[in-house]
Motif scaffolding. Structure first.
Motif, short mmCIF file in Angstrom:
data_model
loop_
_atom_site.label_atom_id
_atom_site.label_comp_id
_atom_site.label_asym_id
_atom_site.label_seq_id
_atom_site.Cartn_x
_atom_site.Cartn_y
_atom_site.Cartn_z
N SER A 1 -14.03 11.23 -34.67
CA SER A 1 -14.71 10.84 -33.43
C SER A 1 -15.40 12.02 -32.78
N ILE A 2 -14.74 13.17 -32.77
CA ILE A 2 -15.34 14.36 -32.18
C ILE A 2 -16.61 14.74 -32.93
N ALA A 3 -16.55 14.71 -34.27
CA ALA A 3 -17.71 15.08 -35.08
C ALA A 3 -18.86 14.10 -34.88
N GLN A 4 -18.54 12.80 -34.81
CA GLN A 4 -19.58 11.79 -34.60
C GLN A 4 -20.31 12.00 -33.28
N LEU A 5 -19.56 12.25 -32.22
CA LEU A 5 -20.17 12.41 -30.91
C LEU A 5 -20.88 13.76 -30.78
N ALA A 6 -20.41 14.75 -31.53
CA ALA A 6 -21.09 16.05 -31.50
C ALA A 6 -22.49 15.92 -32.09
N VAL A 7 -22.60 15.30 -33.26
CA VAL A 7 -23.92 15.15 -33.87
C VAL A 7 -24.76 14.14 -33.09
N THR B 1 -34.96 26.68 -28.60
CA THR B 1 -34.56 26.20 -27.28
C THR B 1 -33.71 24.95 -27.38
N ALA B 2 -34.13 24.02 -28.22
CA ALA B 2 -33.37 22.77 -28.38
C ALA B 2 -32.00 23.05 -28.97
N MET B 3 -31.91 23.96 -29.95
CA MET B 3 -30.62 24.29 -30.54
C MET B 3 -29.71 24.98 -29.53
N MET B 4 -30.28 25.81 -28.68
CA MET B 4 -29.48 26.51 -27.68
C MET B 4 -28.84 25.52 -26.71
N PHE B 5 -29.63 24.59 -26.18
CA PHE B 5 -29.08 23.62 -25.25
C PHE B 5 -28.15 22.64 -25.95
N ALA B 6 -28.44 22.32 -27.22
CA ALA B 6 -27.54 21.46 -27.98
C ALA B 6 -26.20 22.16 -28.21
N PHE B 7 -26.25 23.47 -28.46
CA PHE B 7 -25.02 24.25 -28.64
C PHE B 7 -24.16 24.18 -27.39
N PHE B 8 -24.79 24.33 -26.22
CA PHE B 8 -24.03 24.26 -24.97
C PHE B 8 -23.42 22.87 -24.77
N ALA B 9 -24.05 21.84 -25.33
CA ALA B 9 -23.49 20.49 -25.23
C ALA B 9 -22.29 20.30 -26.15
N ALA C 1 -17.91 26.69 -38.44
CA ALA C 1 -18.83 26.20 -39.47
C ALA C 1 -19.37 24.82 -39.11
N SER C 2 -18.53 24.00 -38.49
CA SER C 2 -18.96 22.66 -38.10
C SER C 2 -20.05 22.72 -37.04
N VAL C 3 -19.94 23.67 -36.11
CA VAL C 3 -20.96 23.81 -35.07
C VAL C 3 -22.31 24.11 -35.71
N VAL C 4 -22.32 25.01 -36.70
CA VAL C 4 -23.57 25.33 -37.41
C VAL C 4 -24.09 24.10 -38.15
N VAL C 5 -23.19 23.39 -38.81
CA VAL C 5 -23.59 22.18 -39.55
C VAL C 5 -24.17 21.14 -38.60
N TRP C 6 -23.56 20.95 -37.44
CA TRP C 6 -24.05 19.96 -36.48
C TRP C 6 -25.47 20.29 -36.02
N LEU C 7 -25.72 21.56 -35.78
CA LEU C 7 -27.07 21.95 -35.35
C LEU C 7 -28.08 21.74 -36.48
N ALA D 1 -26.37 12.38 -41.55
CA ALA D 1 -25.97 13.48 -40.67
C ALA D 1 -24.54 13.28 -40.18
N ARG D 2 -24.19 12.04 -39.88
CA ARG D 2 -22.83 11.75 -39.42
C ARG D 2 -21.81 12.06 -40.50
N ASP D 3 -22.05 11.63 -41.74
CA ASP D 3 -21.10 11.86 -42.83
C ASP D 3 -20.92 13.36 -43.11
N ILE D 4 -22.03 14.11 -43.09
CA ILE D 4 -21.94 15.55 -43.32
C ILE D 4 -21.16 16.22 -42.21
#
Length: 273
Positions: A72-78, A122-130, A160-166, A228-231
């Motif tokens: 659930s955490i991974a799904q909502l992160a992506v 810029t988009a990745m930076m604000f996505a990272f903060f989210a 590693a998951s944070v990098v993958v999500w971005l 993207a969700r599965d990865i």
């Protein structure tokens, strides 16, 4: 960016400036432009966390299950990354095209590459903060960390998951560019919303694909959001990842990148030739 944004008090950068300098200047300008509307920044940052709080935490069957919690955490992160990229590009680029200053910048002999890379940064930076509050709330309110503390999963999976999500946001970045270059600002708002929610739902970001009907599950596997969700889920929870998901993700990324490049050149040719 808003089409009514004030013209920056700076002079254009000469074309002989190093590419990195151009990207840095564009990035700084776009970050400042985003920060001029703090409510929008705050809402996009806390949106995935609010979805976690309202849709996942009330389900004790999910929060008490470590594997289900991590999924659930991974799904909502992506989901949050997808939202940030699609709306930032789909609406932001369309509004920029109506901005006289942005139109002038596009006529300078530096090409579209620096500004496009800057917008991605810029988009990745604000996505990272989210992503940070999603991980914090998920770790403190669900049983997800249990698989890490008992040694079942390695701790390196979290950064590693944070990098993958971005990186999983790339096809939506290109989709946003495609929408932004093809639509006016008002149309882009509607198109982005119409595209975003079906992709998020059918991609398994709001509900786990395990409860999908067979037909919806099969259809979902051809979508970039499902890939993207599965990865993303595999990166955080250690779930098995099908090779078809990776191939689907790469195919959509290449296809949407080509579409974004075509839309940019089409817009450039029609407006600045």
């Amino acid at each position: 960016m808003s089409s009514t944004a004030a013209v920056p008090h700076s002079t254009p950068v000469p074309a002989n400036k190093p590419l990195f300098t151009l990207i840095r200047i564009h990035t700084r300008a776009q970050v400042l432009e985003q920060l001029r509307i703090p409510v929008a920044v705050l809402s996009s940052t806390v949106f995935p966390t609010l979805a976690l709080v309202f849709f996942v935490l009330p389900q004790t069957a999910v929060t008490s299950d470590p594997q289900a919690s991590l999924m659930s955490i991974a799904q909502l992160a992506v989901f949050g990354v997808m939202s940030a990229f699609l709306f930032n590009y789909g609406i932001g680029v369309a509004e920029e095209r109506a901005n006289p200053w942005s139109s002038y910048v596009r006529t300078l002999p530096v090409g579209a590459f620096p500004a496009t890379v800057a917008r991605a940064v810029t988009a990745m930076m604000f996505a990272f903060f989210a992503l940070i509050p999603v991980l914090v709330v998920g770790a403190t309110t669900t049983a997800g960390l249990q698989l890490y503390t008992d040694g079942t999963l390695s701790w390196w999976r979290i950064p590693a998951s944070v990098v993958v999500w971005l990186l999983c946001g790339l096809p939506f970045l290109f989709l946003g560019l495609l929408i932004g270059y093809l639509c006016t600002s008002k149309v882009a708002i509607a198109v982005t919303q119409v595209v975003f929610f079906p992709l998020a739902f059918a991609g398994g970001m709001m509900l786990p694909p395990a409860i999908f009907s067979p037909g919806l599950n099969t259809f979902s596997q051809f979508l970039p959001s499902r890939a993207a969700r599965d990865i993303s889920v595999s990166a955080l929870s250690g779930e098995d990842l099908a090779a078809t998901s990776v191939l689907c993700f790469l195919a959509w990324t290449v296809l949407l990148c080509a579409g974004a490049v075509w839309a940019n050149r089409r817009d450039q040719g029609r407006r600045f030739r």
